[in-house]
Design an enzyme around this catalytic site. Structure first.
Site, PDB file in Angstrom:
ATOM      1  N   PHE A   1       0.971  -1.152  -0.051  1.00 16.07           N
ATOM      2  CA  PHE A   1      -0.270   0.328   0.512  1.00 16.07           C
ATOM      3  C   PHE A   1       0.605   1.227   0.083  1.00 16.07           C
ATOM      4  O   PHE A   1       1.664   1.396   0.999  1.00 16.07           O
ATOM      5  CB  PHE A   1      -1.075   0.127   1.731  1.00 16.07           C
ATOM      6  CG  PHE A   1      -1.988  -0.220   0.906  1.00 16.07           C
ATOM      7  CD1 PHE A   1      -2.699  -0.135   0.279  1.00 16.07           C
ATOM      8  CD2 PHE A   1      -2.567  -0.941   2.130  1.00 16.07           C
ATOM      9  CE1 PHE A   1      -4.400  -0.886   0.229  1.00 16.07           C
ATOM     10  CE2 PHE A   1      -4.162  -1.718   2.057  1.00 16.07           C
ATOM     11  CZ  PHE A   1      -4.888  -1.701   0.971  1.00 16.07           C
ATOM     12  N   ASP A   2       0.904   2.489  -1.181  1.00 13.45           N
ATOM     13  CA  ASP A   2       1.302   3.381  -0.763  1.00 13.45           C
ATOM     14  C   ASP A   2       0.078   4.840   0.208  1.00 13.45           C
ATOM     15  O   ASP A   2      -0.690   3.966   0.558  1.00 13.45           O
ATOM     16  CB  ASP A   2       1.680   4.050  -2.425  1.00 13.45           C
ATOM     17  CG  ASP A   2       0.528   4.978  -2.904  1.00 13.45           C
ATOM     18  OD1 ASP A   2      -0.807   4.536  -2.421  1.00 13.45           O
ATOM     19  OD2 ASP A   2       0.888   4.780  -4.453  1.00 13.45           O
ATOM     20  N   SER A   3       0.931   5.454   0.350  1.00 11.82           N
ATOM     21  CA  SER A   3       0.190   6.436   1.451  1.00 11.82           C
ATOM     22  C   SER A   3      -1.160   6.478   0.595  1.00 11.82           C
ATOM     23  O   SER A   3      -1.812   7.048   1.593  1.00 11.82           O
ATOM     24  CB  SER A   3       1.421   7.673   1.546  1.00 11.82           C
ATOM     25  OG  SER A   3       1.410   8.437   0.800  1.00 11.82           O
TER      26      SER A   3
END
Lengths: 102, 173
Positions: free
Chosen positions: A49-51
């Site tokens: 998951f990226d931010s």
């Protein structure tokens, strides 16, 4: 007094339901198969998951459960099971508040 | 001005400018680069969970409802804010954040928190508490300065009105 059955069973059932719901949102957001997901996977390392994706997920879960997830709680989460436990704790907190209000 | 005061003045101005530059840059390089810093602060003022009236939001931002209307119109078009009639009093319009608005506000809020975490990181708990109380004193002082200028603006406005009344009376007389 207790018309909801064994409390431990009730907790497990609710957590299972939360896991199923989160699974739906995760697979939709990441475009992966539910078969590739299990509770021990790490949200940042394994799911990558990226931010933005993490916060998209958070906003969707908040909306689905009508809860508020503070940043401090998100920072503590490592695995999908942590996510389930966090959502469970936050929904229970809201239920307690309802009982207190009544 | 002695040396400490000179350094303090320089640092205060520099902190203010660099916070703004860092915020702008994080926005430009982030996922929501179609938002200006002022627009992001409008989203912040509404908050991810609230549905506010225009008057409430304008008060939080310290701007007029007219100025806010321009900004809200733009943010509605960009898809970050939605307008809805109050369910009880249909005359009242409420504004709240869309999913994209919530995402932008949460990510920007995270930027502020990371900034604070990094600034406080090198210090002990005791030093953190001291630093916070000193910074809060600076913040309090700056608020009183802003209030003073607002009072002066009001005073000038009253003086202008008195002068106009007086001129009108002289012309009429």
């Amino acid at each position: 007094m207790d018309d909801k059955g064994d409390p431990r069973e009730r907790i497990e059932e609710k957590k299972d339901q939360i896991y199923e719901d989160l699974l739906k949102i995760i697979t939709e957001e990441l475009g992966v198969s539910p078969m590739d997901i299990n509770p021990t996977l790490e949200v940042r390392e394994d799911l990558c998951f990226d931010s933005l994706q993490l916060y998209e997920f958070v906003v969707d879960v908040e909306d689905a459960y009508d809860i508020r997830i503070p940043d401090e709680e998100i920072d503590k989460v490592r695995t999908i099971q942590d996510l389930v436990d966090m959502v469970y704790a936050l929904t229970e907190k809201d239920d307690d508040a309802l009982y207190t209000d009544n | 001005m002695n040396e400490v005061e000179q350094k303090m003045a320089k640092s205060l101005v520099s902190i203010f400018e660099n916070v703004l530059v860092a915020e702008e840059k994080s926005l430009r390089q982030g996922y929501f680069n179609n938002l200006s810093l002022a627009e992001m602060h409008t989203l912040d003022a509404i908050g991810p969970y609230e549905s506010r009236t225009m008057t409430e939001t304008a008060q939080i931002l310290g701007i007029t409802v007219g100025t806010l209307t321009v900004s809200v119109d733009r943010l509605v078009k960009k898809g970050f804010i939605e307008r809805k009639r109050d369910e009880i009093d249909k005359r009242i319009v409420r504004i709240s954040l869309t999913r994209d608005g919530k995402l932008a506000a949460r990510l920007h809020g995270k930027f502020h928190k990371v900034l604070a975490t990094r600034v406080l990181e090198p210090y002990s708990e005791e030093e953190k508490a001291l630093l916070l109380s000193l910074v809060e004193d600076v913040e309090k002082y700056m608020k009183t300065q802003v209030a003073r200028y607002e009072d002066k603006d009001k005073l000038r406005q009253t003086a202008r009105e008195v002068a106009e009344d007086s001129r009108r009376r002289q012309t009429d007389g």
